[in-house]
Write a protein that holds these residues in place. Structure first.
Motif, PDB file in Angstrom:
ATOM      1  N   UNK A 285       0.768  -1.092  -0.078  1.00  0.00           N
ATOM      2  CA  UNK A 285      -0.022   0.044   0.024  1.00  0.00           C
ATOM      3  C   UNK A 285       1.011   1.252   0.050  1.00  0.00           C
ATOM      4  N   UNK A 286       1.657   1.270  -1.094  1.00  0.00           N
ATOM      5  CA  UNK A 286       2.705   2.315  -1.088  1.00  0.00           C
ATOM      6  C   UNK A 286       2.205   3.821  -0.862  1.00  0.00           C
ATOM      7  N   UNK A 287       1.112   4.146  -1.427  1.00  0.00           N
ATOM      8  CA  UNK A 287       0.647   5.507  -1.444  1.00  0.00           C
ATOM      9  C   UNK A 287       0.025   5.954  -0.034  1.00  0.00           C
ATOM     10  N   UNK A 288      -0.197   4.780   0.692  1.00  0.00           N
ATOM     11  CA  UNK A 288      -0.711   5.225   2.145  1.00  0.00           C
ATOM     12  C   UNK A 288       0.233   5.515   3.091  1.00  0.00           C
TER      13      UNK A 288
ATOM     14  N   UNK B 135      10.866  -3.707  -2.894  1.00  0.00           N
ATOM     15  CA  UNK B 135       9.511  -4.459  -3.532  1.00  0.00           C
ATOM     16  C   UNK B 135       8.259  -3.437  -3.116  1.00  0.00           C
ATOM     17  N   UNK B 136       7.639  -2.840  -3.712  1.00  0.00           N
ATOM     18  CA  UNK B 136       6.762  -2.073  -3.320  1.00  0.00           C
ATOM     19  C   UNK B 136       5.359  -2.439  -4.063  1.00  0.00           C
ATOM     20  N   UNK B 137       4.149  -2.564  -3.497  1.00  0.00           N
ATOM     21  CA  UNK B 137       2.778  -2.697  -4.127  1.00  0.00           C
ATOM     22  C   UNK B 137       1.771  -1.655  -3.882  1.00  0.00           C
ATOM     23  N   UNK B 138       0.907  -1.564  -4.991  1.00  0.00           N
ATOM     24  CA  UNK B 138      -0.053  -0.150  -4.646  1.00  0.00           C
ATOM     25  C   UNK B 138      -1.234  -0.793  -5.446  1.00  0.00           C
ATOM     26  N   UNK B 139      -2.494  -0.135  -5.329  1.00  0.00           N
ATOM     27  CA  UNK B 139      -3.509   0.000  -6.025  1.00  0.00           C
ATOM     28  C   UNK B 139      -3.498   0.970  -6.990  1.00  0.00           C
ATOM     29  N   UNK B 140      -4.027   0.705  -8.325  1.00  0.00           N
ATOM     30  CA  UNK B 140      -4.076   1.944  -9.355  1.00  0.00           C
ATOM     31  C   UNK B 140      -4.990   3.226  -8.803  1.00  0.00           C
ATOM     32  N   UNK B 141      -5.787   3.261  -8.137  1.00  0.00           N
ATOM     33  CA  UNK B 141      -6.686   4.051  -7.717  1.00  0.00           C
ATOM     34  C   UNK B 141      -7.063   3.923  -6.214  1.00  0.00           C
ATOM     35  N   UNK B 142      -7.773   4.856  -5.649  1.00  0.00           N
ATOM     36  CA  UNK B 142      -8.245   4.870  -4.335  1.00  0.00           C
ATOM     37  C   UNK B 142      -9.216   3.563  -3.962  1.00  0.00           C
TER      38      UNK B 142
ATOM     39  N   UNK C 189     -15.047   0.465 -10.806  1.00  0.00           N
ATOM     40  CA  UNK C 189     -14.262   1.567 -10.273  1.00  0.00           C
ATOM     41  C   UNK C 189     -15.249   2.980 -10.783  1.00  0.00           C
ATOM     42  N   UNK C 190     -15.168   3.972  -9.741  1.00  0.00           N
ATOM     43  CA  UNK C 190     -16.035   5.018 -10.229  1.00  0.00           C
ATOM     44  C   UNK C 190     -15.300   6.376  -9.808  1.00  0.00           C
ATOM     45  N   UNK C 191     -13.764   6.202  -9.550  1.00  0.00           N
ATOM     46  CA  UNK C 191     -12.966   7.183  -9.100  1.00  0.00           C
ATOM     47  C   UNK C 191     -13.070   8.170 -10.349  1.00  0.00           C
ATOM     48  N   UNK C 192     -13.008   9.494  -9.924  1.00  0.00           N
ATOM     49  CA  UNK C 192     -12.615  10.356 -10.983  1.00  0.00           C
ATOM     50  C   UNK C 192     -11.441  10.610 -11.687  1.00  0.00           C
ATOM     51  N   UNK C 193     -11.084  11.227 -12.466  1.00  0.00           N
ATOM     52  CA  UNK C 193      -9.613  11.092 -13.048  1.00  0.00           C
ATOM     53  C   UNK C 193      -8.632  12.092 -11.790  1.00  0.00           C
ATOM     54  N   UNK C 194      -9.507  13.293 -11.473  1.00  0.00           N
ATOM     55  CA  UNK C 194      -8.974  14.031 -10.420  1.00  0.00           C
ATOM     56  C   UNK C 194      -8.298  13.101  -9.230  1.00  0.00           C
ATOM     57  N   UNK C 195      -9.189  12.291  -8.743  1.00  0.00           N
ATOM     58  CA  UNK C 195      -8.898  11.310  -7.455  1.00  0.00           C
ATOM     59  C   UNK C 195      -7.992  10.420  -7.780  1.00  0.00           C
ATOM     60  N   UNK C 196      -7.708   9.819  -9.165  1.00  0.00           N
ATOM     61  CA  UNK C 196      -6.885   8.957  -9.375  1.00  0.00           C
ATOM     62  C   UNK C 196      -5.378   9.725  -9.543  1.00  0.00           C
ATOM     63  N   UNK C 197      -5.395  10.753 -10.169  1.00  0.00           N
ATOM     64  CA  UNK C 197      -4.202  11.639 -10.103  1.00  0.00           C
ATOM     65  C   UNK C 197      -3.805  12.025  -8.767  1.00  0.00           C
ATOM     66  N   UNK C 198      -4.575  12.381  -7.979  1.00  0.00           N
ATOM     67  CA  UNK C 198      -4.212  12.865  -6.625  1.00  0.00           C
ATOM     68  C   UNK C 198      -3.821  11.528  -5.728  1.00  0.00           C
TER      69      UNK C 198
ATOM     70  N   UNK D  80      -2.357   8.537  -7.222  1.00  0.00           N
ATOM     71  CA  UNK D  80      -0.989   8.331  -7.526  1.00  0.00           C
ATOM     72  C   UNK D  80       0.046   9.338  -7.457  1.00  0.00           C
ATOM     73  N   UNK D  81      -0.238  10.695  -7.148  1.00  0.00           N
ATOM     74  CA  UNK D  81       0.681  11.717  -7.009  1.00  0.00           C
ATOM     75  C   UNK D  81       1.175  11.471  -5.469  1.00  0.00           C
ATOM     76  N   UNK D  82       0.564  10.867  -4.647  1.00  0.00           N
ATOM     77  CA  UNK D  82       1.274  10.594  -3.421  1.00  0.00           C
ATOM     78  C   UNK D  82       2.623  10.063  -3.530  1.00  0.00           C
ATOM     79  N   UNK D  83       3.042   9.573  -4.770  1.00  0.00           N
ATOM     80  CA  UNK D  83       4.422   8.931  -4.975  1.00  0.00           C
ATOM     81  C   UNK D  83       4.929  10.099  -5.861  1.00  0.00           C
TER      82      UNK D  83
END
Length: 505
Positions: A308-311, A347-354, A365-374, A376-379
């Motif tokens: 859960x790398x972005x967490x 070795x890191x692991x993550x989901x592609x979106x929230x 998946x009903x995540x908005x493009x802004x939510x996805x970018x936000x 993934x932008x945590x990395x």
């Protein structure tokens, strides 16, 4: 005799620096003073030593007792100085012979009854003592619970003791060739037991990527939906790595010894560290008032798995940037500076979106493009740039899950990895991931078509110079697995597919 000098060690990062324990008895009102930059644990040793001496049947000299831990500018911590302090008092007051004390080094915490309790860092101390250039290596007297660990240093003379009384009896009987016996390792070190890759169904691309990563010591980011098998793959990665050399095993064990977390049963087993995403920056890289190794150093010569790398807190992740490049971490404090090795495979692991289901055919998946970018932008870009391979781990189809496991075993994959690693050692003396820029130009030269393909990819994907060099190193590893002398176009093409960063999809 009113003065005695014994030898011990103080830990400073990975170093175990020599310390002289000087004991002086003088006339005057009875007192007990410890000087030489001791911390609270060392200052409290006078109460432990006093009780241990009385319970062992010795006398406390009714004099001014001064203990100097030299050099005076080196911070001293922990209870490891209890044993040399107690022996110094006994030798200075002529209760035990002191003519042979200079041949030994001592470390051990005393209980109030005089029993010796184990200490941390015994292996690091023995390693430093045995490599000392200050004359011939001394023998080492330490608690019996630390003997098996300390004896991992080849040819070190280890004399374990259970109590203060045993140590005193050793020096009283030394001329009669009696006393403590030198430790002879009798424990059978078991072979490393890692989870097997044959348990993983499907995921052929991810398995191939991890094989390449193991062969060249490359870092990997696994991206996929929940339940795709990212954690399962990562947990089995250590079983693909080449066997540890004696030097690697000793260095890795010495680091873990500093925290008291090393067991002889883990000898030559590559560490696998998986800290929770609530881990702080200090816990990850090390630190504290007296600097101690963090997770990246405890994973030295092994695997650091960040699920859960972005967490993770972004500031925590940023501290990985320098160790990923250098393989070391330097922790600076006002009083001292500590240097720890940190050559780990990330070795890191993550989901592609929230929600985790971006791009899945189910349409969950009903995540908005802004939510996805936000998300993934945590990395940060600089950290992502330092990760060699970014792999998509697809969701498992029902028919794949219900089928019998028929994948290759870890043993079969590890054999190919070891063969490729031997090629790298013979060619350049190190893993491909650690090649310098000049060595990349020498060992990763491409033909014209491969160079054209890589340049076109770099322009289209806007890669940095670091990314360009990392793709070259991955391509070199792929060529080594194929037994190819030169890096060909097919090797470059596969390496490019392993470098499809999140923001380039």
């Amino acid at each position: 005799m009113s003065i005695a000098v014994l030898h011990s060690r103080a830990l400073s990062g990975m170093d175990a620096l020599s310390v002289s324990v000087e004991v002086h008895l003088a006339n005057g009102l009875p007192s007990f003073t410890i000087v030489g930059l001791p911390d609270a644990e060392v200052r409290e040793s006078k109460d432990r030593v006093r009780a241990a001496l009385l319970n062992a049947g010795f006398q406390i000299p009714a004099k001014r007792i001064t203990i100097n831990l030299a050099p005076a500018d080196l911070p001293k911590e922990s209870g490891r100085f209890d044993l040399p302090i107690a022996l110094g008092i006994l030798a200075a007051s002529d209760q035990i012979p002191g003519d042979q004390l200079h041949r030994y080094e001592f470390a051990g915490e005393l209980s109030l009854s005089g029993r010796l309790r184990p200490i941390r860092g015994a292996l690091a101390m023995t390693f430093a003592m045995h490599r000392s250039t200050d004359g011939a290596p001394r023998a080492f007297i330490l608690p019996e619970d630390n003997a098996a660990e300390a004896a991992l240093v080849a040819d070190a003379a280890i004399y374990p003791a259970a109590s203060l009384l045993q140590v005193c009896s050793h020096f009283a009987a030394i001329h009669d060739e009696a006393g403590l016996e030198r430790y002879r390792s009798r424990q059978q070190v078991r072979a490393p037991d890692y989870p097997d890759f044959s348990d993983v169904k499907g995921q052929l691309q991810a398995k191939r990527a991890l094989e390449v990563a193991a062969a060249g010591a490359h870092s990997v980011l696994l991206v996929g939906p929940p339940g795709a098998g990212k954690t399962m793959l990562a947990a089995r990665f250590a079983g693909l790595l080449p066997p540890m050399s004696d030097e690697e095993a000793l260095e890795s064990a010495a680091v873990r010894s500093l925290t008291g977390g090393f067991s002889v049963a883990d000898w030559k087993t590559r560490p696998f560290r998986s800290p929770h995403h609530t881990t702080s920056g200090v816990a990850l890289v090390g630190g504290g008032h007296v600097p101690r190794p963090g997770e990246i150093s405890l994973a030295h010569c092994g695997v650091l798995f960040l699920d859960e790398l972005p967490e993770f807190d972004r500031r925590v992740l940023e501290v990985l940037r320098q160790p990923l490049e250098s393989g070391r971490i330097t922790i600076s404090r006002a009083a001292q500076q500590a240097d720890f090795p940190a050559r780990f495979q990330l070795i890191a692991a993550m989901n592609p979106c929230p929600c985790g289901y971006l791009g899945q055919p189910s349409g969950k998946c009903h995540c908005t493009p802004e939510a996805v970018l936000r998300y993934q932008g945590r990395i940060s870009g600089p950290l992502l740039d330092r990760i060699d391979m970014q792999i998509e781990v697809a969701a498992m189809a029902p028919h794949t899950l219900s089928a019998d496991a028929d994948g290759e075993s870890s043993e079969a994959i590890a054999a190919r990895v070891a063969q490729a690693f031997e090629l790298q050692l013979a060619r350049q003396g190190k893993a491909n991931q650690r090649l310098t820029t000049r060595e990349i130009d020498r060992h990763c030269r491409l033909d014209s078509s491969g160079e054209k393909l890589l340049r076109a990819s770099m322009l289209r994907l806007h890669w940095s110079a670091r990314a360009y060099h990392r793709v070259l190193k991955v391509a070199r590893t792929i060529a080594d697995l194929a037994g190819a002398t030169c890096v060909g176009t097919q090797h470059v093409a596969e390496a490019i597919q392993f470098r499809r960063a999140l923001r380039e999809r």
